[in-house]
Design a protein around this motif. Structure first.
Motif, PDB file in Angstrom:
ATOM      1  N   LEU B  62       0.878  -1.199   0.120  1.00 16.32           N
ATOM      2  CA  LEU B  62      -0.024  -0.143  -0.111  1.00 16.32           C
ATOM      3  C   LEU B  62       0.993   1.322   0.151  1.00 16.32           C
ATOM      4  O   LEU B  62       0.782   2.273  -0.755  1.00 16.32           O
ATOM      5  CB  LEU B  62      -0.955   0.060   1.183  1.00 16.32           C
ATOM      6  N   LEU B  63       1.886   1.410   0.767  1.00 12.37           N
ATOM      7  CA  LEU B  63       2.843   2.340   1.000  1.00 12.37           C
ATOM      8  C   LEU B  63       3.546   2.541  -0.309  1.00 12.37           C
ATOM      9  O   LEU B  63       3.682   3.744  -0.958  1.00 12.37           O
ATOM     10  CB  LEU B  63       3.437   2.183   2.294  1.00 12.37           C
ATOM     11  N   SER B  64       4.519   1.392  -0.713  1.00  9.69           N
ATOM     12  CA  SER B  64       5.381   1.595  -1.618  1.00  9.69           C
ATOM     13  C   SER B  64       4.729   1.359  -3.033  1.00  9.69           C
ATOM     14  O   SER B  64       4.999   2.290  -4.033  1.00  9.69           O
ATOM     15  CB  SER B  64       6.400   0.616  -1.610  1.00  9.69           C
ATOM     16  N   GLY B  65       3.961   0.434  -3.350  1.00  7.77           N
ATOM     17  CA  GLY B  65       3.459   0.030  -4.500  1.00  7.77           C
ATOM     18  C   GLY B  65       2.352   1.126  -4.889  1.00  7.77           C
ATOM     19  O   GLY B  65       2.037   1.262  -6.229  1.00  7.77           O
ATOM     20  N   LEU B  69       5.784   5.653  -1.814  1.00 14.40           N
ATOM     21  CA  LEU B  69       6.684   5.986  -0.865  1.00 14.40           C
ATOM     22  C   LEU B  69       7.525   4.520  -0.271  1.00 14.40           C
ATOM     23  O   LEU B  69       7.011   3.896  -0.009  1.00 14.40           O
ATOM     24  CB  LEU B  69       5.961   6.744   0.329  1.00 14.40           C
ATOM     25  N   PHE B  70       8.606   4.896  -0.449  1.00 19.50           N
ATOM     26  CA  PHE B  70       9.586   3.684  -0.133  1.00 19.50           C
ATOM     27  C   PHE B  70      10.105   3.758   1.174  1.00 19.50           C
ATOM     28  O   PHE B  70      10.673   4.563   1.582  1.00 19.50           O
ATOM     29  CB  PHE B  70      10.717   3.361  -1.399  1.00 19.50           C
ATOM     30  N   SER B  71       9.900   2.410   2.006  1.00 18.22           N
ATOM     31  CA  SER B  71      10.519   2.289   3.204  1.00 18.22           C
ATOM     32  C   SER B  71      11.476   1.219   3.274  1.00 18.22           C
ATOM     33  O   SER B  71      11.191  -0.072   3.039  1.00 18.22           O
ATOM     34  CB  SER B  71       9.451   2.111   4.138  1.00 18.22           C
ATOM     35  N   LEU B 221      -1.458   9.262   6.205  1.00 22.65           N
ATOM     36  CA  LEU B 221      -2.644   7.925   6.375  1.00 22.65           C
ATOM     37  C   LEU B 221      -1.884   6.709   5.849  1.00 22.65           C
ATOM     38  O   LEU B 221      -2.273   5.767   6.486  1.00 22.65           O
ATOM     39  CB  LEU B 221      -3.844   8.438   5.506  1.00 22.65           C
ATOM     40  N   SER B 222      -1.172   6.933   4.608  1.00 23.26           N
ATOM     41  CA  SER B 222      -0.665   5.938   3.864  1.00 23.26           C
ATOM     42  C   SER B 222       0.275   5.026   4.876  1.00 23.26           C
ATOM     43  O   SER B 222       0.558   3.979   5.121  1.00 23.26           O
ATOM     44  CB  SER B 222      -0.173   6.223   2.875  1.00 23.26           C
ATOM     45  N   PHE B 223       1.131   6.065   5.476  1.00 23.04           N
ATOM     46  CA  PHE B 223       2.160   5.395   6.737  1.00 23.04           C
ATOM     47  C   PHE B 223       1.481   4.718   7.777  1.00 23.04           C
ATOM     48  O   PHE B 223       1.855   3.560   8.009  1.00 23.04           O
ATOM     49  CB  PHE B 223       3.022   6.644   6.907  1.00 23.04           C
ATOM     50  N   VAL B 261       7.504  -7.131  -2.012  1.00 24.56           N
ATOM     51  CA  VAL B 261       6.712  -6.118  -2.825  1.00 24.56           C
ATOM     52  C   VAL B 261       7.465  -6.231  -4.302  1.00 24.56           C
ATOM     53  O   VAL B 261       6.749  -6.060  -5.262  1.00 24.56           O
ATOM     54  CB  VAL B 261       6.484  -4.897  -2.178  1.00 24.56           C
ATOM     55  N   ILE B 262       9.013  -6.249  -4.168  1.00 21.07           N
ATOM     56  CA  ILE B 262       9.541  -6.126  -5.637  1.00 21.07           C
ATOM     57  C   ILE B 262       9.274  -7.579  -6.483  1.00 21.07           C
ATOM     58  O   ILE B 262       8.973  -7.601  -7.421  1.00 21.07           O
ATOM     59  CB  ILE B 262      10.761  -5.754  -5.221  1.00 21.07           C
ATOM     60  N   ILE B 263       9.592  -8.586  -5.621  1.00 25.58           N
ATOM     61  CA  ILE B 263       9.410  -9.952  -6.472  1.00 25.58           C
ATOM     62  C   ILE B 263       8.109 -10.415  -6.481  1.00 25.58           C
ATOM     63  O   ILE B 263       7.644 -10.980  -7.728  1.00 25.58           O
ATOM     64  CB  ILE B 263      10.297 -10.993  -5.649  1.00 25.58           C
ATOM     65  N   GLY B 264       7.076  -9.891  -5.632  1.00 28.66           N
ATOM     66  CA  GLY B 264       5.543 -10.232  -5.707  1.00 28.66           C
ATOM     67  C   GLY B 264       5.075  -9.493  -6.849  1.00 28.66           C
ATOM     68  O   GLY B 264       4.302  -9.803  -7.933  1.00 28.66           O
TER      69      GLY B 264
END
Lengths: 291, 358, 267
Positions: B62-65, B69-71, B221-223, B261-264
């Motif tokens: 939800l955050l990165s994809g 915003l990358f964490s 909110l996303s965070f 998230v990257i491989i998925g």
């Protein structure tokens, strides 16, 4: 006196951070890709030096240039094989790619029997020597670290300022497409930038090796390069080195004056404050999108 | 090939777009419900773990994809959730209430970490989250009176208002229910105005702003949501492992979460679960493969790291859309056969475009 | 503020470093008119638009819209008041479909809080239906049916321009800001754009403030024109008046004696 001693240790340590950050900033500035592999490149440099000296039996003065040469070639190779095909992809793909390369490098080193899983000492000629300056006992390995950093920065400055290739790199870092239209071989330049970054990281590894012991996880020190680069402004080469020194000194002083535990997070507290107060760092430019 | 004739707006809003969806997801649900009774216990443990990482992956997705915003410090939120849960349950709080509190505290911490996101983005934000994660980890190590420091903390069994149980099957169903709820929640957000605001921020902040999206509000909110899901996953993993220590929530774990998230497949809800399956299955596959490798190679500790790295590189180079992207391609191949062209998903090669400005 | 004025800009100035990008600009946009800013490159037209939509912070001056003072507001609050805009270089959500882009335009008109969205309550469902109905109206209005489910990245430039206009219309704005609506369009597309601008004013009743270079389009659709040069107002009036104004001609072509000076300087 103790404080001054800590200060000098901090500066020496900071030079290492600065050099790793320098490689990182070189790549970021030139190609706008973020490399998380700098720490591992440093680790590889240190291990290569170690293998050349202990296994192959090279003398120090031969091992150092061969290590550097090999690491520069390795950097060019990374760019050619892995980074170039995904040029133009979202920046985070490349971050993950470099993380992947880091995993492979760490895994490969760990798989070397008898070498990869232990702590090793690099047999440099100036090992365990100290120099006395005004009553201060300073380890030779720290002095060497500072001196080499200064010389390296000077060389890089001269290169960017006066050579054709340096100026072409600056042009490409402004706009790759425009530089390409002007006949600058952007792809080859990117390869060279990666080579330089890997070389600088190897120098950092060879300088750090006598101060700490070499092991396959020493690449995690590279994570401290990010605070250094942010403090310096991400796109400024002198800023990166200075940022590294600032981080090194703060860390060393935090270890000296504050309770245990603060030393390890000092760099990160500094970077958080920096991001909140002055996100563009001390020397970074302000970018703003035009609509 | 399926053609969908759109006759009402509800068809676009509904989660299941056609009868095929209903059938396949129904089948998946049925097999998950039956799994603990059919499969060996070890397998259901693995599925439980996959669901937990799926929840965390969902949060990071939800955050990165979706918000862009990358964490690089997401494991810290898991840590906050896990320690909160451990402390609250040891004080005798019932499992569901402790779980809600852990999620709330994680969300709060997430909102605080989101503050730099209001000023910086891209790599700067990634570094801020990295820095934050190190600080959280250090706090967990040093705050010994609560966290037990490096010695770690034992976590009790789950307590559903007096009914205590350590049965893995019950825990499996608890995780299943929570996974379904979390997934539905995220899907609901994504099909509402909130989710569209997230995606708008990902694609162009300036444009999102001029469409009336309050950047500060939606980024925070996303965070918060992302951290709450990570906290939920952390709390569940604490119950699962029965023991937590600060080093479980370090940089390596954070990178593992990014692997999910990257491989998925960045930007897909499926991807979070595909990534979780990858993360759980790979070590199993490697340990199986070790038996067939020459002993010199099979015994070394670096093998897993090497394999992870190679797989990650391969995905970024050859399948940037991750497992989900591959899945879509295979599905399209079957739907279009024999008309599928190789260039269907090909992207244009280009020079690096600046992302300094967005 | 008189009743006819929707937007009133008073003594607006902004400096970037030492450069006065906009200095002392004042004008009003009345309800139901198309108001155009013209001027040579670098005259500060787009900057005025960016100041109104609050992407830039003015150094001094006031902007009033429909009884609200905009100078203390954030860009998203300005959109909330009903000012929608398009951009010079198209700022669409590239990885989303046309429909999704237009739905984002409905953001300020959507109801429900986070928890309602999380649970997707019946009221949110109803809201979504209403949003889609409105979006379909806009799709009909701009003839975008063909592209509804196409991802923006795969669309030609001309269509993107229309989609961006559509996204701004989905806001149901009280004032529409268009930044060079015809740039990059061919003659036919520019013609369509002129029709739409007319329709937006006459049928939808939305006043437009636009920046435009194509003088044929400007003359055809504008009610009033403001000419700018070097950040200052040069002339204000009907298209014909402004086109004939000697200062405007000077701003575009230079003074007549300048030509001879130029010629002499050339090698």
């Amino acid at each position: 006196m103790q404080l001054l001693q800590q200060l000098i240790n901090g500066i020496a340590q900071g030079c290492i951070y600065g050099l790793i950050a320098l490689g990182f900033v070189l790549i970021y500035k030139a190609t706008e890709t973020v490399s998380f592999v700098q720490g591992e490149l440093m680790m590889l440099g240190a291990f290569l030096g170690l293998i050349l000296m202990t296994v192959v039996g090279f003398p120090y003065w031969l091992a150092v240039p061969s290590t550097l040469l090999a690491m520069v070639a390795f950097g060019v190779l990374i760019e050619r094989i892995a980074v170039r095909p995904i040029l133009g992809e979202p920046a985070f793909s490349i971050v993950m790619l470099t993380l992947g390369i880091g995993y492979v490098a760490r895994g490969a080193i760990m798989m070397i029997p008898g070498l990869g899983t232990d702590f090793q000492a690099l047999p440099v000629p100036y090992r365990d020597q100290t120099v006395e300056i005004g009553g201060l006992m300073i380890g030779a390995e720290r002095l060497v670290a500072v001196a080499v950093t200064v010389i390296l920065c000077l060389l890089l400055f001269l290169m960017f300022r006066f050579t054709r290739i340096g100026i072409a790199m600056q042009a490409a870092s402004q706009s790759q497409l425009a530089a390409y239209y002007m006949g600058i071989p952007v792809r080859q330049l990117n390869g060279l930038v990666w080579g330089m970054a890997a070389g600088v990281a190897a120098v950092a590894g060879l300088l750090l090796a006598p101060i700490v012991l070499i092991d396959s996880n020493m690449g995690f020190i590279g994570l401290k390069a990010f605070p250094a680069a942010v403090v310096g402004g991400m796109t400024s080469l002198p800023g990166a080195v200075l940022g590294g020194v600032i981080i090194g000194v703060i860390e060393s002083l935090a270890g000296y004056t504050m309770p245990e535990g603060f030393k390890d997070v000092a760099a990160y507290v500094v970077v958080l404050i920096m991001l909140m107060v002055r996100p563009n760092g001390l020397f970074g430019g302000q970018f703003r999108k035009k609509v | 090939m399926r053609f969908i004739f759109k006759l009402s707006y509800d068809q676009d809003i509904r989660l299941a777009k056609h009868s095929g969806h209903v059938f396949w997801y129904g089948l998946l649900l049925m097999s998950l419900l039956l799994a603990p009774w059919v499969l060996p216990a070890y397998w259901s443990t693995l599925i439980t773990l996959t669901m937990i990482y799926g929840i965390v992956g969902l949060g990071l997705m939800l955050l990165s994809g979706f918000t862009g915003l990358f964490s690089i410090g997401h494991a810290a939120f898991m840590g906050v959730g896990a320690y909160m849960q451990a402390v609250l349950t040891s004080m005798g709080w019932p499992f569901p209430i402790a779980l809600l509190c852990s999620m709330a505290v994680s969300a709060l911490v997430g909102a605080v970490v989101g503050l730099p996101a209001l000023r910086v983005r891209g790599i700067y934000l990634a570094i801020a989250t990295l820095a934050f994660a190190f600080i959280v980890q250090e706090v967990l190590v040093r705050w010994e009176s609560i966290t037990g420091g490096n010695r770690g903390l034992a976590v009790g069994m789950i307590d559903l208002f007096g009914w205590k149980t350590s049965s893995p099957t019950v825990f499996y169903y608890v995780c299943l229910i929570l996974t379904i709820l979390a997934t539905l929640g995220v899907l609901n957000l994504l099909r509402s105005a909130t989710g569209r605001a997230f995606v708008a921020i990902r694609d162009s902040e300036i444009s999102a702003q001029s469409m009336g999206v309050n950047l500060a509000r939606y980024k925070t909110l996303s965070f918060a949501v992302s951290a709450a899901l990570a906290g939920l996953g952390g709390a569940l993993s604490a119950h699962m492992l029965r023991f937590i220590s600060p080093d479980q929530f370090g940089i390596v774990q954070s990178i593992d979460l990014l692997l999910i998230v990257i491989i998925g497949g960045l930007g897909s809800v499926h991807g979070a679960f595909f990534g979780a399956i990858f993360l759980i299955a790979t070590p199993q596959a490697i340990s199986l493969a070790k038996d067939f490798l020459p002993s010199a190679l099979g015994q070394t500790v670096g093998l897993q790291s090497l394999v992870y790295g190679l797989i990650l590189i391969a995905f970024v180079l050859f399948e940037p859309m991750g497992i989900y992207g591959r899945w879509v391609k295979i599905r399209t191949w079957f739907e279009l056969a024999p008309l599928y062209r190789k260039g269907l998903f090909k992207r244009q090669k280009s020079f690096q475009k600046t992302e300094r400005l967005k | 503020m008189s009743t006819g004025n929707l937007l009133s800009v008073q003594n607006l100035s902004v400096r970037f470093g030492g450069l006065a990008a906009v200095s002392n600009v004042s004008f009003d946009v009345r309800r139901g008119e198309v108001f155009t800013l013209i001027g040579p490159n670098g005259a500060g037209k787009t900057t005025v638009l960016n100041l109104i939509s609050r992407i830039y912070q003015p150094t001094s001056g006031d902007i009033h819209f429909d009884g609200h003072c905009l100078t203390a507001m954030k860009p998203d609050a300005v959109a909330g008041l009903g000012i929608a805009r398009t951009f010079q270089n198209i700022e669409l959500f590239e990885q989303a479909t046309v429909l999704q882009n237009l739905l984002i335009g409905r953001h300020t008109r959507s109801h429900g809080n986070f928890w309602q969205h999380l649970l997707f309550t019946p009221s949110v469902w109803e809201d979504e239906r209403a949003a889609r109905e409105k979006v379909e109206e806009i799709i009909d209005f701009l003839d975008l049916q063909h592209y509804r489910d196409t991802v923006i990245a795969g669309l030609p430039y001309g269509v993107r321009k229309v989609v961006e206009l559509g996204r701004a219309l989905c806001v149901e704005p009280k004032l529409l800001l268009l930044d060079e609506p015809s740039s990059g369009l061919n003659t036919e597309e520019t013609n369509d754009m002129a029709f739409w601008i007319d329709d937006i004013r006459d049928d939808l009743g939305i006043p437009i403030l636009m920046v435009e270079h194509d003088m044929a389009l400007v003359s055809r659709v504008s009610d009033r024109v403001l000419a700018m040069n070097h950040g200052e107002v040069v002339a204000l009036g009907s298209p014909a008046e402004v086109k004939a104004h000697p200062d405007v001609i000077e701003a575009y072509l230079g003074k007549s004696q300048d030509v001879s000076t130029l010629r002499r300087r050339r090698p």
